[in-house]
Design an enzyme around this catalytic site. Structure first.
Site: not given
Ligand code: NAD
Length: 492
Positions: A173, A226-227, A231, A282, A383
């Site tokens: 995905k 991902g973030s 997560g 990242c 972030e």
């Protein structure tokens, strides 16, 4: 153009027939395409297809699987320029960077080609006579792979290629912000000879499609990038099903520059680290930690250089920095700039939408630098994922290390110094998965382990040989040829 899911060896619509539209972030009037807005029922079909193929794919000899993946590298190489342009239109970063992104896919494919002939287990001495002990790497089953948008070719390749070499079948995905590049990758996998059902592509919203993958009983492993927020959610829901979960999450990376550093080098490093990919990496340098002796003169040089960054559509080779990915992301970045000002940091340049000329059609933002940042400010620890650099002034290396370690993240880090003792002290004390000496926080090579400590992940490492630990189970085998019962711990 209307693109589709790839399930059961066919290009298909979502069962609901719903679609979403993806636009170019450099020009919101340009539509990249529409893609299926899939649901749980589509995930069920994709997992069923992958499960069906597992028996036969896992029995294909590993070097043969490697040959197919080597062909993926060949096709990516031939089409590198075209694919880089697709990526730039889809997610905005400049051509030089998207070409690098495709190259990372190529390198990953060729690495897998080689690893196909080095798929080692171990042989270990037994404590008993006439007994052999060894291990094999075995595939896990159906791998659910969930990717972000900022490396639309490299990150899917980091996941799909080792998952397939290891003998797993895949449900992949991509992000709704990068569905087109992923569609191209799947076309290439098919062209290279990945059989029907082994690779399945499903587009759609993470909260529906991603969660259905994470909770599906027939998915054995989830690999997610991902973030931190997503997560955590994935860890909770996939953890309940006792799946293996590999998480590669956010960062708040710092570059230290000591008084003795080569400042020309440090300058190039921080400009590339902070403003490359518009700060949407990242591993982006979002903190610059300067020893007080060089603070003022170095900041002047960074500001001067940042002012000259040419902003615009990434397809124009003269541009150095493209747009942010979306209006939502631009709002988020801008909100952080307001927070920084309220917290008392000193906004030296930037802090606004960039709307010169054609840029008013996209989500551009100025390179932004805050000085006088203190370690507890939100812009110092959270972030931002945009072209915003927070600068700290410190007395010495010890204080620099305290600042760099003062966040919940631990992905990448960097120190510029000519003093080998200080460099090694930094390597020993920085809490991060990756440390660069005299290089910026960005620039990972695909054949080395990649990942972070603290909230950046859950202990796995993609890249290199370590990614194969994520995608395999270990089978331990004992062969006793003594012809009698030998009891470990008792007869030894
Ligand atoms: P994101 O977490 O919003 O989305 C990532 C993927 O997860 C997308 O495909 C999304 O559709 C899906 N998703 C969203 N909600 C989900 C849910 N509830 N269940 C399952 N899947 C879900 O992240 P993003 O905005 O695409 O990417 C930016 C983030 O990724 C940043 O935090 C960045 O630091 C991080 N990142 C980390 C690495 C790394 O290797 N450590 C690399 C690149 C990006």
């Amino acid at each position: 153009m209307d693109y589709k899911n790839f399930i059961g060896g066919k290009w298909v619509e979502a069962i609901s027939g719903k679609r979403f539209t993806k636009i170019n972030p450099a020009n919101k009037e340009e539509i990249i395409g529409t893609f299926p807005y899939s649901g749980k029922e589509d995930v069920d079909k994709a997992v069923e297809s992958a499960k069906k193929a597992f028996g036969s794919w896992s029995k294909v000899p590993v070097p043969k699987r490697g040959e197919i993946l080597g062909k993926v590298g060949d096709i990516l190489s031939k089409r590198k320029k075209e694919l880089a342009e697709i990526e730039t239109r889809e997610m905005g970063k400049v051509l030089k960077e998207t070409e690098g992104d495709v190259q990372e896919g190529i390198d990953t494919a060729y690495y897998a080609f080689g690893e196909g002939r080095r798929f080692f287990g171990e042989t270990v001495a037994s404590e008993l006579r006439n007994k052999v002990c060894l291990t094999f790497k075995r595939p896990i089953g159906v791998a659910g792979l969930i990717a972000p948008w900022n490396f639309p070719m490299a990150i899917p390749c980091w996941k799909v290629i080792p998952a397939l070499l290891s003998g797993n079948t895949v449900v992949f995905k991509p992000s709704r912000e990068a569905p087109f590049t992923s569609t191209k990758l799947v076309e290439i996998l098919i062209e290279a000879g990945v059989p029907d059902n082994v690779i399945n592509l499903i587009h759609g919203p993470g909260t529906v499609v991603g969660e259905a993958m994470c909770t599906h009983p027939d998915v054995g492993i989830i690999s997610f990038t991902g973030s931190v927020e997503t997560g955590r959610r994935i860890s909770e829901i996939a953890g309940k099903g006792l799946k293996r979960v590999s998480l590669e999450l956010g960062g708040k990376n710092g570059q230290i520059v000591l008084n003795d550093a080569n400042l020309d080098l440090a300058l190039e490093g921080v400009v590339w680290g902070a403003f490359g990919t518009t700060g949407q990496r990242c591993t982006a340098t979002s903190r610059l930690i300067l020893e007080k002796g060089i603070h003022d003169k170095f900041i002047d040089r960074v500001v001067d250089r940042a002012k000259k960054i040419k902003i615009g559509n990434g397809l124009d080779k003269s541009n150095e920095m493209g747009p942010l990915i979306s209006e939502k992301q631009r709002e988020k970045v801008h909100k952080y700039v307001e927070i920084g000002e309220k917290e008392g940091a000193n906004l030296v340049i930037g802090g606004n939408f960039y709307t010169e000329g054609e840029c008013n059609k996209g989500f551009f933002y100025e390179p932004t630098i805050f000085t006088n940042v203190s370690p507890r400010m939100r812009i110092a620890v959270e972030e931002i994922f945009g072209p915003v650099l927070s600068v700290f002034k410190v007395n010495d290396l010890d204080e620099a290390i305290d600042v760099i370690n003062g966040t919940n993240y631990g992905l990448s880090s960097s120190i510029y110094t000519q003093d080998v003792n200080k460099a090694l002290t930094a390597i020993d004390t920085i809490e991060a998965g990756i440390t660069y000496v005299n290089g910026p926080t960005i620039g990972a090579e695909c054949h080395l382990p990649f990942g972070g400590v603290k909230n950046t992940g859950n202990g796995h490492r993609e890249g290199g040989w370590t990614v194969y630990d994520i995608f395999t189970e270990i089978q331990t085998v004992y062969i006793d040829y003594s012809g009698k019962l030998q009891r470990a711990q008792i007869d030894a």
